[in-house]
Design a protein around this motif. Sequence first.
Motif, PDB file in Angstrom:
ATOM      1  N   PRO A   1       0.814  -1.225   0.000  1.00  0.00           N
ATOM      2  CA  PRO A   1       0.000   0.000   0.000  1.00  0.00           C
ATOM      3  C   PRO A   1       0.845   1.272   0.000  1.00  0.00           C
ATOM      4  CG  PRO A   1      -0.015  -1.015   2.172  1.00  0.00           C
ATOM      5  CD  PRO A   1       0.739  -1.956   1.268  1.00  0.00           C
ATOM      6  N   LYS A   2       2.170   1.124   0.239  1.00  0.00           N
ATOM      7  CA  LYS A   2       3.027   2.319   0.247  1.00  0.00           C
ATOM      8  C   LYS A   2       3.110   2.916  -1.154  1.00  0.00           C
ATOM      9  CE  LYS A   2       5.960   0.409   3.852  1.00  0.00           C
ATOM     10  NZ  LYS A   2       7.116  -0.463   4.047  1.00  0.00           N
TER      11      LYS A   2
ATOM     12  N   ASN B   1      14.838  -3.463   3.078  1.00  0.00           N
ATOM     13  CA  ASN B   1      14.433  -2.184   2.495  1.00  0.00           C
ATOM     14  C   ASN B   1      15.299  -1.034   3.023  1.00  0.00           C
ATOM     15  OD1 ASN B   1      12.785  -0.956   0.667  1.00  0.00           O
ATOM     16  ND2 ASN B   1      11.149  -0.536   2.123  1.00  0.00           N
TER      17      ASN B   1
ATOM     18  N   VAL C   1      -0.448  -9.629   8.951  1.00  0.00           N
ATOM     19  CA  VAL C   1      -1.145 -10.501   9.894  1.00  0.00           C
ATOM     20  C   VAL C   1      -1.168 -11.949   9.365  1.00  0.00           C
ATOM     21  CG1 VAL C   1      -3.071 -10.604  11.515  1.00  0.00           C
ATOM     22  CG2 VAL C   1      -2.605  -8.475  10.326  1.00  0.00           C
TER      23      VAL C   1
HETATM   24  C1  LIG Z   1      -0.751  -4.098   9.188  1.00  0.00           C
HETATM   25  C2  LIG Z   1       0.570  -4.831   9.143  1.00  0.00           C
HETATM   26  C3  LIG Z   1       0.612  -6.188   9.461  1.00  0.00           C
HETATM   27  C4  LIG Z   1       1.835  -6.869   9.422  1.00  0.00           C
HETATM   28  N1  LIG Z   1       1.860  -8.203   9.753  1.00  0.00           N
HETATM   29  C5  LIG Z   1       3.040  -8.862   9.755  1.00  0.00           C
HETATM   30  C6  LIG Z   1       3.086 -10.251  10.130  1.00  0.00           C
HETATM   31  O1  LIG Z   1       2.086 -10.885  10.443  1.00  0.00           O
HETATM   32  N2  LIG Z   1       4.300 -10.860  10.147  1.00  0.00           N
HETATM   33  C7  LIG Z   1       5.460 -10.193   9.801  1.00  0.00           C
HETATM   34  O2  LIG Z   1       6.537 -10.804   9.832  1.00  0.00           O
HETATM   35  N3  LIG Z   1       5.428  -8.893   9.408  1.00  0.00           N
HETATM   36  C8  LIG Z   1       4.255  -8.219   9.374  1.00  0.00           C
HETATM   37  N4  LIG Z   1       4.212  -6.896   8.984  1.00  0.00           N
HETATM   38  C9  LIG Z   1       5.437  -6.244   8.494  1.00  0.00           C
HETATM   39  C10 LIG Z   1       5.458  -6.179   6.953  1.00  0.00           C
HETATM   40  O3  LIG Z   1       5.283  -7.431   6.367  1.00  0.00           O
HETATM   41  C11 LIG Z   1       6.827  -5.605   6.534  1.00  0.00           C
HETATM   42  O4  LIG Z   1       6.927  -4.302   7.065  1.00  0.00           O
HETATM   43  C12 LIG Z   1       7.061  -5.576   5.044  1.00  0.00           C
HETATM   44  O5  LIG Z   1       8.456  -5.468   4.826  1.00  0.00           O
HETATM   45  C13 LIG Z   1       6.371  -4.398   4.357  1.00  0.00           C
HETATM   46  O6  LIG Z   1       6.598  -4.511   2.961  1.00  0.00           O
HETATM   47  P1  LIG Z   1       6.355  -3.295   1.958  1.00  0.00           P
HETATM   48  O7  LIG Z   1       7.438  -2.276   2.203  1.00  0.00           O
HETATM   49  O8  LIG Z   1       6.434  -3.914   0.615  1.00  0.00           O
HETATM   50  O9  LIG Z   1       4.983  -2.732   2.243  1.00  0.00           O
HETATM   51  C14 LIG Z   1       3.022  -6.200   9.030  1.00  0.00           C
HETATM   52  C15 LIG Z   1       2.959  -4.829   8.713  1.00  0.00           C
HETATM   53  C16 LIG Z   1       1.754  -4.163   8.782  1.00  0.00           C
HETATM   54  C17 LIG Z   1       1.716  -2.670   8.428  1.00  0.00           C
END
Ligand SMILES: Cc1cc2nc3c(=O)[nH]c(=O)nc-3n(C[C@H](O)[C@H](O)[C@H](O)COP(=O)(O)O)c2cc1C
Length: 246
Positions: free
Chosen positions: A10-11, A136, A64
């Motif tokens: 969503p970013k 990242n 989640v």
């Molecule tokens: C709402 C939410 C739920 C998340 N749930 C998990 C999770 O269950 N397990 C985990 O390891 N990381 C979890 N994360 C961390 C994201 O997977 C992690 O920050 C990821 O690198 C984000 O990727 P992006 O930069 O492509 O959005 C969660 C992050 C958010 C915001």
Amino acid sequence: MKTVFLDCSPKTKLSASGFVASMTGVFVSGNKKKMKLRTKADHEAVLKELEDADTVVFSMPLYVDGVPSHVLPFLQEMEKWCRDNNPGLRVYVIANNGFIEGRQNESLMQVMENFCIRSGIEWCGGLGIGGGVMMNVMRIMIMVFLGLTVLKLAISGVNTGVFPEMGYIYGFLEDLAVVLILGCGIITFDIWLASCINRKKAYGKHYTRIMLPSFVFIIFADIFFTIISILKGGIFRGWFSRKKPG
Ligand SMILES: Cc1cc2nc3c(=O)[nH]c(=O)nc-3n(C[C@H](O)[C@H](O)[C@H](O)COP(=O)(O)O)c2cc1C
């Protein structure tokens, strides 16, 4: 051969999902298209792009322990679209998560596999990456270090007349080597995934991570998230927060 990469974070910018999608794209041959999948407004354009595609790569964060909720309505729409159009797509998934164990993405992979079965498209497997936030941060830092090194080289060149000052270059190469060592699992598994896309082969499910022992990762993660929490007003929610509860 046309491959569509979907950045499902969503970013709006600097997502880990977008970064891994782009990195995979470097090793994939043929026609490539990278798109964002954030809101309902993106659905039509993505489905249009899939009309003449052979392969789609979903690159997404783990939320989640599952597929992010904003991706689910798209999967429902795509499932219907696949049944109507029978597109013969191959599907690969790259999932990244915040915790260090890439295997945490297993349930997300199962959801995506079931989605493919129901939609009548070919599930070709996926890569789960642990330590996605750290990956990242590291890639952003290395770009910042590169910029600073160029700046320092230019300033020292002007001030001392010595160009290039090799000390700065060696310093940057050391930082780069650390990043490459910590990321070697991700890079290797990613190149393997790209080679399967090129050869139209199934990849299976594989899990990798940042190459850091878990107990060291936890210390870094705690420091990082404490700082982020303080900056975002979250550590004592309400004390520093500018946002008022709705
Ligand atoms: C709402 C939410 C739920 C998340 N749930 C998990 C999770 O269950 N397990 C985990 O390891 N990381 C979890 N994360 C961390 C994201 O997977 C992690 O920050 C990821 O690198 C984000 O990727 P992006 O930069 O492509 O959005 C969660 C992050 C958010 C915001």
